[in-house]
Design a protein around this motif. Structure first.
Motif, short mmCIF file in Angstrom:
data_model
loop_
_atom_site.label_atom_id
_atom_site.label_comp_id
_atom_site.label_asym_id
_atom_site.label_seq_id
_atom_site.Cartn_x
_atom_site.Cartn_y
_atom_site.Cartn_z
N LEU A 13 0.55 -1.11 -0.46
CA LEU A 13 -0.05 0.27 0.37
C LEU A 13 0.84 1.27 -0.40
N ARG B 26 -2.95 15.83 -8.05
CA ARG B 26 -2.28 16.75 -8.99
C ARG B 26 -1.40 18.36 -9.00
N PHE C 40 2.01 2.38 -3.48
CA PHE C 40 0.79 1.68 -4.29
C PHE C 40 1.02 3.11 -5.48
N GLU C 41 1.02 3.39 -6.48
CA GLU C 41 1.03 3.91 -7.79
C GLU C 41 -0.59 3.68 -8.11
N ASP C 42 -1.51 5.52 -8.00
CA ASP C 42 -2.73 4.96 -9.21
C ASP C 42 -2.49 4.55 -10.19
N GLU C 43 -3.55 5.42 -11.75
CA GLU C 43 -3.35 5.49 -12.85
C GLU C 43 -2.48 6.72 -13.13
N THR C 44 -2.62 7.24 -12.12
CA THR C 44 -2.18 8.52 -13.17
C THR C 44 -0.55 9.02 -12.72
N GLY C 45 0.26 7.62 -11.82
CA GLY C 45 1.14 7.80 -10.86
C GLY C 45 1.15 8.79 -10.12
N MET C 46 0.14 8.80 -9.43
CA MET C 46 0.32 9.47 -8.04
C MET C 46 0.69 8.91 -6.60
N ARG C 47 1.57 9.36 -5.95
CA ARG C 47 1.61 8.31 -5.07
C ARG C 47 1.11 9.00 -3.43
N TYR C 48 0.26 8.04 -2.37
CA TYR C 48 0.13 9.10 -1.49
C TYR C 48 1.12 8.73 -0.03
N PHE D 64 -4.54 9.16 1.15
CA PHE D 64 -4.91 10.45 1.33
C PHE D 64 -3.43 11.03 1.01
#
Ligand SMILES: [Zn+2]
Ligand SMILES: [Zn+2]
Ligand SMILES: [Zn+2]
Ligand SMILES: [Zn+2]
Lengths: 135, 135
Positions: A105, B128, A108-116, B124
């Motif tokens: 987790l 972008r 984890f990277e979402d489709e847009t490459g965003m990390r949390y 969280f």
DNA sequence: TACGCTTTGTTATAATATAACATATTAAAA
DNA sequence: TTTTAATATGTTATATTATAACAAAGCGTA
């Protein structure tokens, strides 16, 4: 008595202690009721302590229950990655401490490459005991 | 007009419509306010509709915000496996639809071998836009 | 001491959610 | 068709969860 960074104030200690002793998640107002004999009289005193304890990773909030549990995981000094299993029947809550899961987790990277930088995961099902009793 | 299993009652339609139109998660009382012109006058009417819509998987509750979003994921007919990304800055919420992730979580087994039939995951971070603006 | 910071105490109120009960609508059973 | 059960609705009141706002006290340090 005051707080440097590692130390808890009096109210914070009182609240932490009662949460640690509890076997189930505690609600804010049930905490308030329990600590009134110790001089904590009003909601803001409880909520302040809870907020601080959460920031320190000493306790976690179970969002789906508006209730609070002590951290069972020594390394949750910052509570930015939490996972719980919650029994639908008896409402028992257990903190999941699974390196594979937390690694998965945290990375984890979402489709847009965003990390949390933070997540909270709540699993629901029947605990062992309740599953037995139902079958 | 009444509900078979797939069809929504009047109040349920009204509530769903306003949630679907919204770009952000809506709070129950802000929904109540918006639908008063349509004849829904009291909290229980809103909460009943919300409960039903959640059960149908038409909407989801963002637990950390006590707010409600429309499902963006056609296959959430039963909302037993939900994941969201939440921006700490602008509070934007996006439903994550990631087959790998959902497979991983649906099959997750804890130490005791326990499996779960439902989970909710909230990530969280900064979206972008907000990340750009801060850098 | 005097200042800034954190914690505390206190009252009031905001925000979120449900209980309880009356009525109405509908679908199916008798 | 009448009766019954189930679902949906309307309504008032209340319970539960959480915060605002401000005053006072305690402590570290300049
Ligand atoms: Zn923990
Ligand atoms: Zn159980
Ligand atoms: Zn969905
Ligand atoms: Zn944002």
């Amino acid at each position: 008595m005051n707080q440097k960074i590692d130390f808890l104030s009096k109210n914070q200690q009182i609240v932490l202690e009662i949460i640690e002793k509890a076997k189930e998640p505690l609600k804010a107002y049930s905490i308030l009721f329990s600590v009134q004999k110790k001089g904590i009289k009003a909601p803001p005193q409880v909520y302040r302590a809870l907020d601080r304890l959460i920031k320190l990773g000493k306790i976690h909030k179970i969002e789906s229950k508006n209730a609070f549990v002590a951290c069972k995981n020594d390394n949750c000094t910052i509570s930015n990655a939490t996972a719980f299993s919650i029994c639908d029947n008896c409402e028992m809550v257990t903190e999941i401490s699974n390196p594979k899961l937390s690694k998965y987790l945290a990375n984890f990277e979402d489709e847009t490459g965003m990390r949390y930088n933070k997540y909270n995961l709540e699993f629901f099902g029947l605990c062992r005991k309740c599953k037995k009793n139902k079958s």
